[in-house]
Motif scaffolding. Structure first.
Motif, mmCIF file in Angstrom:
data_model
loop_
_atom_site.group_PDB
_atom_site.id
_atom_site.type_symbol
_atom_site.label_atom_id
_atom_site.label_comp_id
_atom_site.label_asym_id
_atom_site.label_seq_id
_atom_site.Cartn_x
_atom_site.Cartn_y
_atom_site.Cartn_z
ATOM 1 N N LEU C 205 -5.130 -3.293 -7.970
ATOM 2 C CA LEU C 205 -4.984 -4.226 -6.853
ATOM 3 C C LEU C 205 -3.600 -4.870 -6.825
ATOM 4 O O LEU C 205 -3.134 -5.299 -5.775
ATOM 5 C CB LEU C 205 -6.073 -5.305 -6.911
ATOM 6 C CG LEU C 205 -7.498 -4.778 -6.720
ATOM 7 C CD1 LEU C 205 -8.503 -5.893 -6.828
ATOM 8 C CD2 LEU C 205 -7.638 -4.074 -5.375
ATOM 9 N N SER C 206 -2.924 -4.931 -7.987
ATOM 10 C CA SER C 206 -1.577 -5.483 -7.993
ATOM 11 C C SER C 206 -0.589 -4.469 -7.426
ATOM 12 O O SER C 206 0.559 -4.805 -7.181
ATOM 13 C CB SER C 206 -1.162 -5.871 -9.412
ATOM 14 O OG SER C 206 -0.810 -4.720 -10.146
ATOM 15 N N GLY C 207 -1.018 -3.255 -7.253
ATOM 16 C CA GLY C 207 -0.177 -2.248 -6.634
ATOM 17 C C GLY C 207 0.634 -1.419 -7.600
ATOM 18 O O GLY C 207 1.442 -0.608 -7.201
ATOM 19 N N GLU C 208 0.417 -1.606 -8.905
ATOM 20 C CA GLU C 208 1.238 -0.816 -9.827
ATOM 21 C C GLU C 208 0.693 0.597 -10.015
ATOM 22 O O GLU C 208 1.419 1.473 -10.435
ATOM 23 C CB GLU C 208 1.455 -1.535 -11.163
ATOM 24 C CG GLU C 208 0.248 -1.697 -12.036
ATOM 25 C CD GLU C 208 0.630 -2.379 -13.353
ATOM 26 O OE1 GLU C 208 1.782 -2.775 -13.515
ATOM 27 O OE2 GLU C 208 -0.259 -2.481 -14.215
ATOM 28 N N THR C 209 -0.569 0.810 -9.699
ATOM 29 C CA THR C 209 -1.083 2.178 -9.678
ATOM 30 C C THR C 209 -1.684 2.421 -8.296
ATOM 31 O O THR C 209 -2.008 1.481 -7.580
ATOM 32 C CB THR C 209 -2.157 2.411 -10.752
ATOM 33 O OG1 THR C 209 -3.214 1.483 -10.542
ATOM 34 C CG2 THR C 209 -1.605 2.243 -12.150
ATOM 35 N N GLN C 210 -1.814 3.708 -7.945
ATOM 36 C CA GLN C 210 -2.270 4.026 -6.594
ATOM 37 C C GLN C 210 -3.766 4.318 -6.551
ATOM 38 O O GLN C 210 -4.409 4.168 -5.534
ATOM 39 C CB GLN C 210 -1.508 5.237 -6.032
ATOM 40 C CG GLN C 210 -0.088 4.915 -5.613
ATOM 41 C CD GLN C 210 0.812 4.688 -6.819
ATOM 42 O OE1 GLN C 210 0.770 5.411 -7.799
ATOM 43 N NE2 GLN C 210 1.618 3.637 -6.746
ATOM 44 N N MET C 211 -4.313 4.769 -7.668
ATOM 45 C CA MET C 211 -5.747 5.042 -7.687
ATOM 46 C C MET C 211 -6.329 4.687 -9.050
ATOM 47 O O MET C 211 -5.602 4.549 -10.034
ATOM 48 C CB MET C 211 -6.029 6.504 -7.351
ATOM 49 C CG MET C 211 -5.436 7.487 -8.349
ATOM 50 S SD MET C 211 -5.947 9.188 -8.074
ATOM 51 C CE MET C 211 -7.555 9.219 -8.843
#
Lengths: 498, 98, 328
Positions: C205-211
């Motif tokens: 959710l922090s956006g550091e991974t995509q899935m």
């Protein structure tokens, strides 16, 4: 919001829920005192009972146990140097020395007031800003956590006064080494386990703390028992049990509490940190605020040093409800168990919680205030009696501390290997103490070392091996610059003084 | 700050109570070795009594009160109230716990 | 007339009572559950929940639960193998299969295969399961699994897959299995491990991974924040009806993280069958349903020989996959 508060008050102030808060706080305090039994175990074992309640009461009970445990943990930290829960380890740094100076009652009172203030102030934050705070929960990425943990490590300087720097650094290295034992947290490769399965989960934090603090302290008292210079001082019982906090100390607390509440709460909101990290950070940061004269007192019974971590750990507990309730993300084992229970009640956490179950959200926050008051009322009158533990004759007290530490560790894993491991570490620590090696840097490095390594390697994995993550995001850069600033300032100050 | 302290730390070995500490460590190790075999109740009670004894305590009434009854109450709270299983073959054999 | 009815009912209940007492005296009425982790964990919940349903449904007189942590559950497994305790069952799950494939040699003194494996204990039954889930953030551009595969094919480094445990763990394997089915080399997918499901979720959710690739149960709490774009179930599950399966999107990926019970080596066939039957029968009771519903478990009752052949099949699949991933 006013409407919500009224709904919450209405639910939280019902006779049933007040009784539940009291039971939860009381049970939590008792369970929290015993190392090895933390809020997570307590809540997990209580879940079957909570299913008999309505969801709000169930959550109120669990929340009560949670902060009750953190409250209780500080009591054993201060009196026995045996932190009951990980979040109260930093409380022992100054709380135990203060108790040893015969001011046990005062130390417990300061801890109680600080916990109360930290819990209450952070509940206000929760009340006014929980939905928007969920953004903070998600603003931290692995590089930021890495930077934050590096910042936390600067707290080591609190233990390196008077030319102790080299020793403190040696203990940091030892702590980092101990942290690397066990299964590697990223690749599942066993490190330094010597093929021993008992080591493959790594050494638990509570074990290290109990061995280097409680057990080695007990052994040291016996070991140096014949030393005429350290002959047991006569502690007067009235002084021991006195909970009077004088004006000067009140002013000190009044300075510490606001900043530690804010820091603790914000760290608690981060799913990758938690109460333990919050208390260490608050302790380290506090030392940067105070005067040079006061700095020297850190680790020797400073009011600031006791109040800061105690405020922060309670604030962090409240903070951890932000990701739990507004996002459905558990940041710790304890909140993961609570999340499971919430889902069991059929409640879906998230932004919609305010609309779907407003009474849950508001009544939990309202019950936090009630819980804090209950804890204060419950604890303050008991302090003079609890403090008398220190008046128990040495021949009984020392074996009971050993029993307390060993049982605490045994209750965590039911594995007697851990008992041997603890004895081994405690013996080494006892000899290190003889030569005045400070133990807190070891603890700090142990708990932060794991997180530093993990977040650094994860950052590298995400940035495909480039170190640019260190300056790519302003947040990372700012935290790193603060870290460098603190270290640089201290080096500069020490050079100036020479 | 960075340089080590000049003053030496004097440790006077004459004043160190090696005997008591070795006893305590040995008792603890034995405690760890038997805790699963003979069970929590007996091993803990004996551990406490032995430690009191080797530290020079001779008030037998207090030594007794702070071992067997104390451990029994403690065990009741953990095992009975909190439902935390404590391995105890002895009490199981006597039929006191399930 | 009514007297006759009464007489019949008394007789009937007497017979029932009699038969009930005879069966229960033959059956196992006490069970001791050994749990390889602490209170509050998944194994702990499974054992305590099952024990609660069994006692409340009257199938057991009493159940006791012993937590025995260490070595990621290996300590408890070694205890079962070495001590062969009577009337005791061990709760385990998919990591047991992974463990027997990978490592941990030399921990066992009581003979057997030399590694801690399900072959050294007696598989009784699999009882519940959790399917794997591929999850993205709510505002993610990926709407289905095909979007992710397309992005991956364009640039393998653009999709970073988070998971709640180490490389080679179940979370990693779920995602790798999905990519493998889509024709990608699973070893090229960058897997970012976190030390808990909640932290992996925060990372996503922090956006550091995509899935995020993890168990469906792990993301149920955050359903409002994420989009589940594929689960590894054969068909949609009732607790999350809006979550599509990977199968219906044309990727035939099936994986279930089972949780089940094992007896000590040397457990008699009669005892094994009795416990297996009990674990199956209890799933039909309302007491079990109450426990199941609040934990959102999926019933996958899978007893005896069926369980063994399932374990063998899973071992083979996972061995192949893990070889490809280079974790063994």
């Amino acid at each position: 919001m006013i409407e919500g508060i009224l709904i919450g008050l209405n639910t939280a102030l019902s006779l049933q829920n007040i009784i539940i808060v009291m039971i939860g706080c009381f049970a939590g305090t008792i369970i929290g005192m015993l190392p090895g039994l933390g809020p997570m175990t307590a809540i997990a074992l209580m879940i079957p009972i909570t299913y008999g309640f309505d969801p709000a009461s169930g959550l109120i009970l669990m929340a009560g146990v949670y902060y009750g445990a953190v409250f209780g943990g500080s009591t054993s930290s201060i009196l026995l140097n045996a932190p009951g829960v990980p979040g109260t380890v930093a409380t022992a740094f100054d709380g135990y020395p203060m108790a040893q100076q015969g001011k046990a009652g005062k130390a417990l009172a300061i801890a109680a007031y600080s916990s109360f203030a930290g819990g209450t102030i952070s509940a206000i934050f929760l009340l006014i800003a929980a939905p928007s705070l969920s953004k903070i929960s998600l603003s931290f990425r692995s590089p930021d956590y890495f930077a934050l943990m590096m910042l936390g490590l600067t707290a080591v300087s609190a233990f390196s006064s008077k030319g102790q720097f080299l020793k403190a650094m040696m203990m940091v290295v030892l702590g980092l080494m101990l942290a690397s034992i066990g299964q590697d947290s990223l690749s599942d490769i066993s490190r330094f386990t010597f093929g021993n399965m008992n080591l493959s989960d790594g050494i638990s934090f509570v074990l290290i703390v109990m061995a280097t603090f409680a057990m080695s302290e007990a052994l040291t008292i016996i070991f140096r028992g014949k030393d005429p210079n350290r002959a047991a001082k006569q502690i007067s019982l009235t002084e021991l049990g006195s909970i009077k906090v004088n004006k000067e100390e009140t002013i000190k607390m009044a300075k510490t509490i606001p900043r530690s509440s804010i820091l603790g709460f914000l760290i608690g909101v981060l799913p990758g940190a938690g109460a333990t990290i919050a208390s260490f950070l608050a302790y380290g940061m506090e030392r940067n605020y105070v005067s040079d004269e006061e700095k020297e007192k850190f680790g020797k019974g400073s009011v600031h040093g006791l109040s800061a971590p105690e405020t922060a750990n309670n604030a962090a507990c409240s903070g951890s409800f932000v990701p739990l309730l507004t996002l459905g993300i558990p940041g710790s084992g304890t909140t993961a168990v609570m999340l499971g229970a919430l889902l069991g009640f059929g409640i879906q956490p998230g932004p919609r919680l305010y609309q779907t179950n407003p009474e849950i959200f508001w009544s939990v926050i309202m019950s936090m205030y009630i819980g804090m008051v209950v804890l204060l009322i419950l604890n303050l009158p008991l302090i003079p009696y609890i403090a008398r533990i220190l008046a128990v004759p040495r021949n009984f007290l020392i074996p009971l501390i050993l029993f307390f530490s060993i049982t605490g560790i045994y209750l965590m894993s039911f594995n007697n290997f851990d008992i041997y491991l603890m004895i081994g570490i405690a013996v080494v620590a006892t000899f290190l103490r003889l030569y005045e090696f400070p133990m807190p840097p070891l603890i700090l490095a142990f708990v932060l070392g794991k997180l530093i390594e993990e977040n650094l390697r994860r950052s590298l994995l995400i940035s495909d091996g480039s170190f640019s993550f260190l300056w790519d995001r302003p947040l990372t850069l700012i935290i790193l610059l603060i870290t460098i600033g603190i270290v640089g300032w201290q080096i500069y100050r020490s050079l100036i003084r020479k | 700050m960075i340089l080590p302290e000049k003053t030496k730390i004097e440790v006077n070995h004459k004043y160190l109570d090696y005997k008591s500490i070795i006893y305590l460590i040995l008792i603890s190790i034995i405690y760890g070795a038997v805790i699963l075999k003979i069970g929590y109740f007996l091993s803990t009670s004996l551990f406490l009594i032995a430690s009191y004894y080797f530290l020079g305590e001779r008030r037998w009434l207090w030594m007794f009160l702070l071992s067997f009854p104390f451990v029994a109450i403690f065990m009741f709270l953990l095992h009975g109230v909190l439902n935390i299983y404590l391995r105890d073959p002895l009490l199981k054999y006597l039929g006191i716990i399930g | 007339m009514s007297n006759i009815k009464k007489l019949f009912s008394v007789l009937f209940s007497a017979i029932l009572l009699f038969s009930a007492t005879t069966t229960s005296s033959l059956a196992i009425d006490k069970l001791h559950f050994v749990i390889g982790g602490g209170a509050g964990g998944g194994w702990d919940g499974t054992a305590r929940g099952t024990g609660e349903a069994l006692t409340k449904a009257g199938m057991l007189k009493s159940a006791s639960f012993e937590n025995m942590s260490g070595g990621g559950g290996g300590k408890a497994l070694a205890y079962m193998i070495n001590n062969k305790p009577a009337g005791t069952i061990l709760v385990q799950s998919t990591p047991l299969v992974l463990r027997s494939i990978t490592r941990h040699e030399g921990y066992v003194t009581g003979g057997g295969s030399g590694v801690l494996s399900y072959k050294d204990v007696v598989p009784i039954a699999g009882v519940i399961g959790d399917y794997g889930a591929i999850v993205v953030a709510k505002d993610s551009p990926f709407k289905n699994f095909k979007d992710i595969v397309d992005a991956y094919k364009k640039d393998p480094k653009s999709v970073k897959m988070a998971g709640g445990s180490v490389r080679g763990s179940m979370d990693h394997l779920i995602g790798a299995l999905a990519f493998q089915t889509a024709g990608a080399n699973p070893n090229d997918v960058i897997y970012v491990p976190y030390d808990a499901g909640g932290k992996a979720l925060a990372g996503l959710l922090s956006g550091e991974t995509q899935m995020l690739s993890t168990g469906l149960g792990e993301v149920m709490g955050a359903r409002d924040q994420v989009r589940i774009i594929g689960i590894t179930a054969p068909s949609r599950v009732s607790d999350a009806p809006d979550a599509p399966t990977l199968k219906e999107q044309g990727y035939d990926v099936q994986f279930v993280n089972w949780r089940g019970f094992f007896g000590p080596p040397g457990m008699s066939n009669a005892d094994k069958s009795k416990i297996a039957k009990m674990l199956g029968d209890v799933q039909k009771t309302p007491e079990w349903e109450a426990v199941r519903a609040r934990n959102a478990w999926v019933n996958i009752y899978n007893p005896d020989d069926k369980f063994v052949s399932f374990l063998e099949k899973q071992t083979k699949e996972m061995t192949d996959l893990m070889k490809k991933l280079g974790v063994i």
